[in-house]
Design an enzyme around this catalytic site. Structure first.
Site, PDB file in Angstrom:
ATOM      1  N   ASP A  40      -3.711   5.420   6.307  1.00  0.00           N
ATOM      2  CA  ASP A  40      -4.248   6.635   6.908  1.00  0.00           C
ATOM      3  C   ASP A  40      -5.150   6.217   8.077  1.00  0.00           C
ATOM      4  O   ASP A  40      -4.649   5.959   9.175  1.00  0.00           O
ATOM      5  CB  ASP A  40      -4.985   7.392   5.789  1.00  0.00           C
ATOM      6  CG  ASP A  40      -5.468   8.761   6.168  1.00  0.00           C
ATOM      7  OD1 ASP A  40      -4.709   9.519   6.782  1.00  0.00           O
ATOM      8  OD2 ASP A  40      -6.615   9.097   5.839  1.00  0.00           O
TER       9      ASP A  40
ATOM     10  N   PHE B 264      -1.804  16.415   3.662  1.00  0.00           N
ATOM     11  CA  PHE B 264      -2.238  15.714   2.458  1.00  0.00           C
ATOM     12  C   PHE B 264      -1.068  15.607   1.486  1.00  0.00           C
ATOM     13  O   PHE B 264      -0.481  16.614   1.091  1.00  0.00           O
ATOM     14  CB  PHE B 264      -3.448  16.371   1.787  1.00  0.00           C
ATOM     15  CG  PHE B 264      -4.113  15.403   0.861  1.00  0.00           C
ATOM     16  CD1 PHE B 264      -4.943  14.414   1.353  1.00  0.00           C
ATOM     17  CD2 PHE B 264      -3.854  15.428  -0.502  1.00  0.00           C
ATOM     18  CE1 PHE B 264      -5.522  13.468   0.507  1.00  0.00           C
ATOM     19  CE2 PHE B 264      -4.432  14.493  -1.355  1.00  0.00           C
ATOM     20  CZ  PHE B 264      -5.268  13.516  -0.840  1.00  0.00           C
TER      21      PHE B 264
ATOM     22  N   ARG C  75       0.165  12.034  -9.516  1.00  0.00           N
ATOM     23  CA  ARG C  75       0.721  10.698  -9.251  1.00  0.00           C
ATOM     24  C   ARG C  75       2.122  10.536  -9.820  1.00  0.00           C
ATOM     25  O   ARG C  75       2.916   9.742  -9.344  1.00  0.00           O
ATOM     26  CB  ARG C  75      -0.161   9.610  -9.894  1.00  0.00           C
ATOM     27  CG  ARG C  75      -1.501   9.387  -9.233  1.00  0.00           C
ATOM     28  CD  ARG C  75      -2.104   8.072  -9.745  1.00  0.00           C
ATOM     29  NE  ARG C  75      -3.530   8.001  -9.530  1.00  0.00           N
ATOM     30  CZ  ARG C  75      -4.115   7.613  -8.395  1.00  0.00           C
ATOM     31  NH1 ARG C  75      -3.375   7.261  -7.366  1.00  0.00           N
ATOM     32  NH2 ARG C  75      -5.420   7.567  -8.290  1.00  0.00           N
TER      33      ARG C  75
ATOM     34  N   GLU D 150       0.846  -1.197   0.000  1.00  0.00           N
ATOM     35  CA  GLU D 150       0.000   0.000   0.000  1.00  0.00           C
ATOM     36  C   GLU D 150       0.884   1.252   0.000  1.00  0.00           C
ATOM     37  O   GLU D 150       2.005   1.237   0.533  1.00  0.00           O
ATOM     38  CB  GLU D 150      -0.906  -0.046   1.243  1.00  0.00           C
ATOM     39  CG  GLU D 150      -1.802   1.152   1.464  1.00  0.00           C
ATOM     40  CD  GLU D 150      -2.833   1.408   0.377  1.00  0.00           C
ATOM     41  OE1 GLU D 150      -2.463   1.426  -0.800  1.00  0.00           O
ATOM     42  OE2 GLU D 150      -4.004   1.631   0.727  1.00  0.00           O
ATOM     43  N   ASP D 151       0.367   2.309  -0.593  1.00  0.00           N
ATOM     44  CA  ASP D 151       1.134   3.559  -0.629  1.00  0.00           C
ATOM     45  C   ASP D 151       1.144   4.257   0.718  1.00  0.00           C
ATOM     46  O   ASP D 151       2.181   4.716   1.194  1.00  0.00           O
ATOM     47  CB  ASP D 151       0.578   4.503  -1.721  1.00  0.00           C
ATOM     48  CG  ASP D 151      -0.934   4.694  -1.639  1.00  0.00           C
ATOM     49  OD1 ASP D 151      -1.574   4.131  -0.728  1.00  0.00           O
ATOM     50  OD2 ASP D 151      -1.476   5.419  -2.492  1.00  0.00           O
TER      51      ASP D 151
END
Ligand code: IMP
Ligand code: MG
Length: 177
Positions: free
Chosen positions: A104, A153, A166, A100-101
């Protein structure tokens, strides 16, 4: 088209990213050698990290992807998760490594790991490039963690804001002007 209207600040440079990927890859190679793991990327955000990671791991493994419901155009998780694109292979007896990037709230990865465990794999572990621990809503174990990041963010290195940014090679903080 040039992305305008927001300000980008490099938080983690491509050089630092490369060092983090190398460290994670060495850990993963040490733990999975001879196990032919199935590396499962969560689309779309993980695709850049996963591409770097598997080449740095550089040993026999397989790659597949799942797509789950995501943020859409807002910056808040809905908390409701569904599988939009499922795996294309059997999991029975396989060693699965979810990639996963960013973790959160933890809802996405918690959901996916539970979902995969129901399919009878030998193991399910999680590798995340970044984590925002201050945002966590569910307890989730990250077996291989790149970096902890602040509650900002972030975009770039696969992460987007409404499908923008991206492609950025660095991980950047997005500040609306
Ligand atoms: P979680 O379910 O709240 O842990 O959310 C995880 C997903 O939210 C990740 O796969 C990302 O796609 C997205 N996400 C969380 N934080 C950020 C961010 O700072 N920038 C871009 N996407 C993010
Ligand atoms: Mg994602």
């Amino acid at each position: 088209m040039v992305d305008t209207g927001s300000e980008l600040k490099v938080l983690i440079s491509r050089r630092r990213i490369a060092a983090v990927v190398k460290r994670l890859a060495e850990e993963i190679r040490g733990d999975y050698t001879g196990l032919n793991p199935l590396v499962v990327g969560i689309l779309k955000g993980s695709f850049v990290f996963l591409a770097d990671l598997v080449r740095a791991v550089n040993m026999p493994l397989q790659v597949d992807f799942v797509k789950l419901t995501s943020y859409g155009d807002s910056t808040q998780s809905s908390g409701r998760i569904t599988v939009l694109l499922d795996l294309n292979c059997q999991l029975a007896g396989r060693h699965v490594l979810v990639v996963e990037d960013i973790v959160d709230s933890g809802l996405t990865t918690a959901f996916l790991c539970d979902y995969l465990r129901q399919k009878g794999p030998a193991s399910v572990k999680l590798c995340a490039f970044t984590s925002k621990p201050s945002r966590r809503k569910v307890d989730i174990r990250i077996d291989y963690l790149g970096l902890e990041v602040p509650d900002k963010f972030l975009v770039g290195y696969g992460l987007d804001c409404a499908e923008r940014y991206r492609y950025l090679p660095d991980l950047c903080e997005l500040k609306e002007k």
